[in-house]
Design an enzyme around this catalytic site. Structure first.
Site, PDB file in Angstrom:
ATOM      1  N   ASP A 204       0.819  -1.226   0.000  1.00  0.00           N
ATOM      2  CA  ASP A 204       0.000   0.000   0.000  1.00  0.00           C
ATOM      3  C   ASP A 204       0.846   1.266   0.000  1.00  0.00           C
ATOM      4  O   ASP A 204       0.402   2.312   0.484  1.00  0.00           O
ATOM      5  CB  ASP A 204      -0.948   0.032   1.217  1.00  0.00           C
ATOM      6  CG  ASP A 204      -1.761  -1.237   1.354  1.00  0.00           C
ATOM      7  OD1 ASP A 204      -2.380  -1.636   0.364  1.00  0.00           O
ATOM      8  OD2 ASP A 204      -1.772  -1.824   2.449  1.00  0.00           O
TER       9      ASP A 204
ATOM     10  N   HIS B 190      -3.878  -1.811  -6.953  1.00  0.00           N
ATOM     11  CA  HIS B 190      -3.084  -0.633  -7.280  1.00  0.00           C
ATOM     12  C   HIS B 190      -4.027   0.469  -7.735  1.00  0.00           C
ATOM     13  O   HIS B 190      -4.714   0.338  -8.745  1.00  0.00           O
ATOM     14  CB  HIS B 190      -2.049  -0.968  -8.349  1.00  0.00           C
ATOM     15  CG  HIS B 190      -0.931  -1.809  -7.825  1.00  0.00           C
ATOM     16  ND1 HIS B 190       0.142  -2.208  -8.586  1.00  0.00           N
ATOM     17  CD2 HIS B 190      -0.712  -2.330  -6.593  1.00  0.00           C
ATOM     18  CE1 HIS B 190       0.967  -2.932  -7.839  1.00  0.00           C
ATOM     19  NE2 HIS B 190       0.462  -3.023  -6.640  1.00  0.00           N
TER      20      HIS B 190
END
Length: 431
Positions: free
Chosen positions: A14, A42
């Site tokens: 992340d 993503h």
């Protein structure tokens, strides 16, 4: 001569890899996913439009980029086709530019059923998986019983292997976990649709990549998750089931180590983690809540809230060593705007007062460790959407400089917002 660049996360995932990969694809002709599955999202924001990619490489949003899903990825045909249709609905021409390795292990419905059953069975001891079948699919791969993409195109072989494999997994599901069995006939019927849809996109990805390399094209390898979720080098057992470090490019894409020119490590200006496991710098106070709110720290795939904490230089040093990182990209600097004081963990202290400069190798060994912090003054000015280093507040520049000094590696890029243009590039990986 083209350049081959790897982009990977240096923390627990992340870190903002998707945006940076998308930005760098302006200089790349090829983008490759080489490990993981559809458990990693993503997030890209282009002209105000948010797109979340799970399996398809981030280069797909550039019209002239060829994208590959290499053999190190565990592939759910259901998830992939759903993602393709979603992108096609937004006008993206996917099928002509996406290629998939024949050697990708398949994620099938029984993997998902097993994943969810295990997490439920473990209760409070659960790893915190996304429940998408990633772990069980990698287990089949390592046990040498996995069905792969190439098997789909040989109907008798696929049916025979599936029958045998489903007998085994259904026994575990029904007898141990007391869950319903997965139906063989419905799965065989569904696989017929996958064959026709996937056939035009499959290839020997490694061979294709070497052709691109010989033609002098720039290749970008897009990592998923982060270093400390690596099955070997992460905070075991609170890890993913694949290798997330740079070595996975070699195995997961069939690309030799001497061909890699640059490794870009992505790190947030602070630290986050999803799910269980150790987190030495975690903030359980109002500062942690503030960072989570300003950073919109919720998982792109699961929506789960991320745990937030201070920047951990102890972890980053080891990430740099493990991956021969050439330079860093620091993301979400703007989230720290307005804080009076910032802290960087420069070491750990155990219960006996011993100072540790390296992280332990097992999750349990973190239990009694406390971070040793170095404090720096924060800044009140906004860093959001700044595109020149000289325009950053003096204390923001000092914070970044101190990170460079502690880690002994340059910060080559900075992200100051979710849009492509909200970036400071000091040294481009492809230059």
């Amino acid at each position: 001569m083209g350049k081959n660049v790897v982009v990977l996360g240096t923390q627990w995932g992340d870190e903002g890899k998707g945006k940076i990969v998308d930005l760098l694809t302006q200089d790349a002709q090829v983008v490759v996913r080489y490990q993981g599955g559809h458990n990693a999202g993503h997030t890209l924001k282009i002209n105000g439009v948010k797109t979340v990619l799970r399996l398809i490489p981030s280069g797909m949003l550039r019209p002239n980029v060829t994208c590959y899903i290499a053999n190190g990825v565990v592939l759910s045909p259901q998830a992939l086709l759903s993602e393709i249709k979603e992108l096609e609905g937004n006008g993206v021409n996917v099928r002509e530019r996406l290629r998939i390795s024949l050697a990708c292990p398949l994620i099938l419905p029984y993997h998902i059923a097993l994943d969810k059953a295990r997490e439920t069975h473990m209760g409070k001891s659960a790893i915190g998986t996304t429940g998408r079948g990633i772990g069980p699919a990698y287990e089949d791969k390592v046990a040498r019983r996995a069905l792969r993409v190439g098997d789909l195109f040989h109907r008798d072989r696929f049916a025979n292997k599936l029958t045998e494999l489903l007998d085994y997994h259904n026994f575990v599901l029904t007898q141990y976990f007391k869950q319903p069995a997965v139906d063989l006939e419905s799965l065989l019927d569904e696989s017929l649709q996958w064959v026709e849809e996937l056939r035009p996109m499959v290839c020997d990805v490694s061979a294709c990549l070497h052709e691109h390399r010989k033609q002098g094209e720039n290749i970008l390898f897009e990592g998923a998750q982060g270093v400390y979720l690596d099955i070997d080098h992460g905070t075991y057992p609170y890890v993913t089931s694949s290798n997330t470090c740079v070595g996975s490019v070699i195995n997961g894409a069939g690309f030799g180590p001497r061909y890699i020119d640059y490794v870009l490590g992505i790190t947030k200006a602070y630290t986050t983690r999803v799910g269980g496991g150790p987190f030495p710098t975690e903030l359980l106070d109002d500062v942690g809540k503030r960072i989570a709110e300003r950073g919109q720290e919720f998982g792109a795939v699961t929506g789960r809230p991320r745990r937030c904490g201070w920047f951990d230089a102890v972890l980053l040093k080891r990430s740099i060593e493990l991956n021969s990182i050439s330079g860093l990209c620091v993301t979400k600097l703007d989230v720290l705007d307005g804080l009076e004081v910032l802290r960087i963990a420069v070491a750990y202290k155990d219960r006996d007062g011993n100072i540790l400069s390296r992280p332990p190798l097992a999750a349990d060994d973190f239990n009694d460790l406390l971070p040793v912090y170095e404090e720096l003054p924060g800044w009140q000015e906004s860093t959001a959407d700044v595109t020149l280093m000289s325009d950053l507040p003096a204390n923001a520049r000092a914070y970044l400089k101190r990170i460079e000094e502690i880690l002994g590696i340059p910060i080559d890029m900075l992200s100051t917002g979710p849009e492509r243009d909200s970036t400071i590039t000091l040294r481009g990986p492809f230059l």
